[in-house]
Design a protein around this motif. Structure first.
Motif, PDB file in Angstrom:
ATOM      1  N   ASP A   1      74.600  76.310  47.152  1.00 53.28           N
ATOM      2  CA  ASP A   1      73.327  76.226  46.447  1.00 53.28           C
ATOM      3  C   ASP A   1      72.546  77.490  46.761  1.00 53.28           C
ATOM      4  O   ASP A   1      73.024  78.378  47.471  1.00 53.28           O
ATOM      5  CB  ASP A   1      72.560  74.981  46.899  1.00 53.28           C
ATOM      6  CG  ASP A   1      71.582  74.484  45.839  1.00 53.28           C
ATOM      7  OD1 ASP A   1      71.265  75.230  44.886  1.00 53.28           O
ATOM      8  OD2 ASP A   1      71.110  73.344  45.974  1.00 53.28           O
ATOM      9  N   VAL A   2      71.340  77.578  46.249  1.00 54.36           N
ATOM     10  CA  VAL A   2      70.489  78.742  46.477  1.00 54.36           C
ATOM     11  C   VAL A   2      69.044  78.269  46.559  1.00 54.36           C
ATOM     12  O   VAL A   2      68.666  77.284  45.935  1.00 54.36           O
ATOM     13  CB  VAL A   2      70.693  79.788  45.350  1.00 54.36           C
ATOM     14  CG1 VAL A   2      70.198  79.282  44.006  1.00 54.36           C
ATOM     15  CG2 VAL A   2      70.057  81.106  45.685  1.00 54.36           C
ATOM     16  N   ASN A   3      68.234  78.965  47.399  1.00 52.22           N
ATOM     17  CA  ASN A   3      66.828  78.568  47.497  1.00 52.22           C
ATOM     18  C   ASN A   3      65.953  79.420  46.579  1.00 52.22           C
ATOM     19  O   ASN A   3      66.457  80.300  45.870  1.00 52.22           O
ATOM     20  CB  ASN A   3      66.343  78.592  48.956  1.00 52.22           C
ATOM     21  CG  ASN A   3      66.251  79.989  49.541  1.00 52.22           C
ATOM     22  OD1 ASN A   3      66.291  81.000  48.848  1.00 52.22           O
ATOM     23  ND2 ASN A   3      66.124  80.066  50.846  1.00 52.22           N
TER      24      ASN A   3
ATOM     25  N   ARG B   1      65.077  74.523  47.610  1.00 52.72           N
ATOM     26  CA  ARG B   1      66.156  74.974  46.734  1.00 52.72           C
ATOM     27  C   ARG B   1      65.594  75.376  45.372  1.00 52.72           C
ATOM     28  O   ARG B   1      64.556  74.874  44.934  1.00 52.72           O
ATOM     29  CB  ARG B   1      67.244  73.908  46.606  1.00 52.72           C
ATOM     30  CG  ARG B   1      66.829  72.610  45.995  1.00 52.72           C
ATOM     31  CD  ARG B   1      67.973  71.614  45.932  1.00 52.72           C
ATOM     32  NE  ARG B   1      69.039  72.063  45.074  1.00 52.72           N
ATOM     33  CZ  ARG B   1      69.071  71.843  43.758  1.00 52.72           C
ATOM     34  NH1 ARG B   1      68.084  71.191  43.174  1.00 52.72           N
ATOM     35  NH2 ARG B   1      70.086  72.275  43.043  1.00 52.72           N
ATOM     36  N   ALA B   2      66.280  76.294  44.737  1.00 56.46           N
ATOM     37  CA  ALA B   2      65.822  76.827  43.453  1.00 56.46           C
ATOM     38  C   ALA B   2      66.141  75.851  42.329  1.00 56.46           C
ATOM     39  O   ALA B   2      67.295  75.560  42.065  1.00 56.46           O
ATOM     40  CB  ALA B   2      66.475  78.166  43.180  1.00 56.46           C
ATOM     41  N   GLU B   3      65.112  75.356  41.696  1.00 54.96           N
ATOM     42  CA  GLU B   3      65.297  74.518  40.523  1.00 54.96           C
ATOM     43  C   GLU B   3      64.842  75.263  39.278  1.00 54.96           C
ATOM     44  O   GLU B   3      65.379  75.064  38.204  1.00 54.96           O
ATOM     45  CB  GLU B   3      64.554  73.199  40.686  1.00 54.96           C
ATOM     46  CG  GLU B   3      65.154  72.359  41.806  1.00 54.96           C
ATOM     47  CD  GLU B   3      64.412  71.067  42.051  1.00 54.96           C
ATOM     48  OE1 GLU B   3      63.424  70.786  41.335  1.00 54.96           O
ATOM     49  OE2 GLU B   3      64.809  70.337  42.964  1.00 54.96           O
TER      50      GLU B   3
ATOM     51  N   GLY C   1      71.375  82.123  49.832  1.00 58.88           N
ATOM     52  CA  GLY C   1      72.413  81.127  49.662  1.00 58.88           C
ATOM     53  C   GLY C   1      72.273  80.001  50.665  1.00 58.88           C
ATOM     54  O   GLY C   1      71.844  80.205  51.798  1.00 58.88           O
ATOM     55  N   LEU C   2      72.624  78.802  50.236  1.00 63.53           N
ATOM     56  CA  LEU C   2      72.605  77.619  51.092  1.00 63.53           C
ATOM     57  C   LEU C   2      73.953  76.917  50.982  1.00 63.53           C
ATOM     58  O   LEU C   2      74.540  76.877  49.910  1.00 63.53           O
ATOM     59  CB  LEU C   2      71.538  76.619  50.635  1.00 63.53           C
ATOM     60  CG  LEU C   2      70.102  77.092  50.531  1.00 63.53           C
ATOM     61  CD1 LEU C   2      69.248  76.001  49.903  1.00 63.53           C
ATOM     62  CD2 LEU C   2      69.585  77.451  51.899  1.00 63.53           C
ATOM     63  N   VAL C   3      74.444  76.382  52.068  1.00 62.91           N
ATOM     64  CA  VAL C   3      75.631  75.543  52.044  1.00 62.91           C
ATOM     65  C   VAL C   3      75.175  74.153  52.457  1.00 62.91           C
ATOM     66  O   VAL C   3      74.680  73.961  53.563  1.00 62.91           O
ATOM     67  CB  VAL C   3      76.734  76.066  52.991  1.00 62.91           C
ATOM     68  CG1 VAL C   3      77.905  75.092  53.034  1.00 62.91           C
ATOM     69  CG2 VAL C   3      77.189  77.451  52.566  1.00 62.91           C
ATOM     70  N   GLN C   4      75.321  73.220  51.555  1.00 58.77           N
ATOM     71  CA  GLN C   4      74.920  71.850  51.835  1.00 58.77           C
ATOM     72  C   GLN C   4      76.151  71.039  52.207  1.00 58.77           C
ATOM     73  O   GLN C   4      77.143  71.042  51.493  1.00 58.77           O
ATOM     74  CB  GLN C   4      74.250  71.241  50.613  1.00 58.77           C
ATOM     75  CG  GLN C   4      72.950  71.917  50.250  1.00 58.77           C
ATOM     76  CD  GLN C   4      72.231  71.175  49.135  1.00 58.77           C
ATOM     77  OE1 GLN C   4      72.347  69.957  49.006  1.00 58.77           O
ATOM     78  NE2 GLN C   4      71.485  71.907  48.344  1.00 58.77           N
TER      79      GLN C   4
ATOM     80  N   ARG D   1      77.442  84.150  47.750  1.00 53.63           N
ATOM     81  CA  ARG D   1      77.701  84.189  49.189  1.00 53.63           C
ATOM     82  C   ARG D   1      77.859  82.775  49.741  1.00 53.63           C
ATOM     83  O   ARG D   1      78.747  82.491  50.539  1.00 53.63           O
ATOM     84  CB  ARG D   1      76.582  84.929  49.911  1.00 53.63           C
ATOM     85  CG  ARG D   1      76.841  85.044  51.387  1.00 53.63           C
ATOM     86  CD  ARG D   1      75.906  86.013  52.053  1.00 53.63           C
ATOM     87  NE  ARG D   1      76.283  86.127  53.452  1.00 53.63           N
ATOM     88  CZ  ARG D   1      75.428  86.007  54.447  1.00 53.63           C
ATOM     89  NH1 ARG D   1      74.153  85.820  54.206  1.00 53.63           N
ATOM     90  NH2 ARG D   1      75.837  86.104  55.683  1.00 53.63           N
ATOM     91  N   ALA D   2      76.983  81.869  49.303  1.00 52.06           N
ATOM     92  CA  ALA D   2      77.075  80.475  49.739  1.00 52.06           C
ATOM     93  C   ALA D   2      78.376  79.841  49.250  1.00 52.06           C
ATOM     94  O   ALA D   2      79.020  79.084  49.978  1.00 52.06           O
ATOM     95  CB  ALA D   2      75.878  79.682  49.226  1.00 52.06           C
ATOM     96  N   ARG D   3      78.806  80.180  48.027  1.00 52.22           N
ATOM     97  CA  ARG D   3      80.046  79.636  47.483  1.00 52.22           C
ATOM     98  C   ARG D   3      81.244  80.085  48.302  1.00 52.22           C
ATOM     99  O   ARG D   3      82.121  79.281  48.623  1.00 52.22           O
ATOM    100  CB  ARG D   3      80.221  80.073  46.025  1.00 52.22           C
ATOM    101  CG  ARG D   3      81.456  79.486  45.364  1.00 52.22           C
ATOM    102  CD  ARG D   3      81.663  80.028  43.962  1.00 52.22           C
ATOM    103  NE  ARG D   3      81.816  81.468  43.931  1.00 52.22           N
ATOM    104  CZ  ARG D   3      82.946  82.139  44.218  1.00 52.22           C
ATOM    105  NH1 ARG D   3      84.022  81.477  44.580  1.00 52.22           N
ATOM    106  NH2 ARG D   3      82.983  83.455  44.145  1.00 52.22           N
TER     107      ARG D   3
END
Length: 106
Positions: free
Chosen positions: A54-56, A11-13, A61-64, A27-29
């Protein structure tokens, strides 16, 4: 986290110039919101309190789903299986194929 095809990365920090983080996160949202809406309709929203977008590092996009109880994971798996069965079955009837809900404990 990275899968064998490299689709999901850490994930992008720290954000880097030129990476479309907002597009991936948006898109993930939208996807997380669509899932949350369905969970609310099924009365299962409280089983997935950690559902977030979230996003990497690559801007994907990521959905946790967050931490969930084993029962919630099993229920989600059965809902997915029911949906797949409904897709592959004859769809001439409009009867929902959701498993019966158990009454909450008093």
């Amino acid at each position: 986290m990275t899968d064998r095809r490299g689709v999901v990365a850490k994930r992008a920090e720290n954000l880097w110039p030129g990476v479309p983080y907002v597009r991936g996160w948006n898109r993930a949202r939208r996807s997380a919101s669509a899932l949350a809406d369905q969970l609310v309709l099924l009365g299962l929203d409280s089983n997935f309190p950690g559902l977030v977008a979230d996003v990497n590092v690559f801007g994907d996009g990521l959905v946790q789903l967050g931490m969930v109880r084993p029962e919630a994971a099993e229920l989600l798996a059965s809902l997915i299986a029911a949906g797949l069965a409904a897709e592959s079955a004859d769809t001439t009837t409009n009867v929902p194929l959701l498993p019966p809900r158990e009454a909450p404990a008093a």
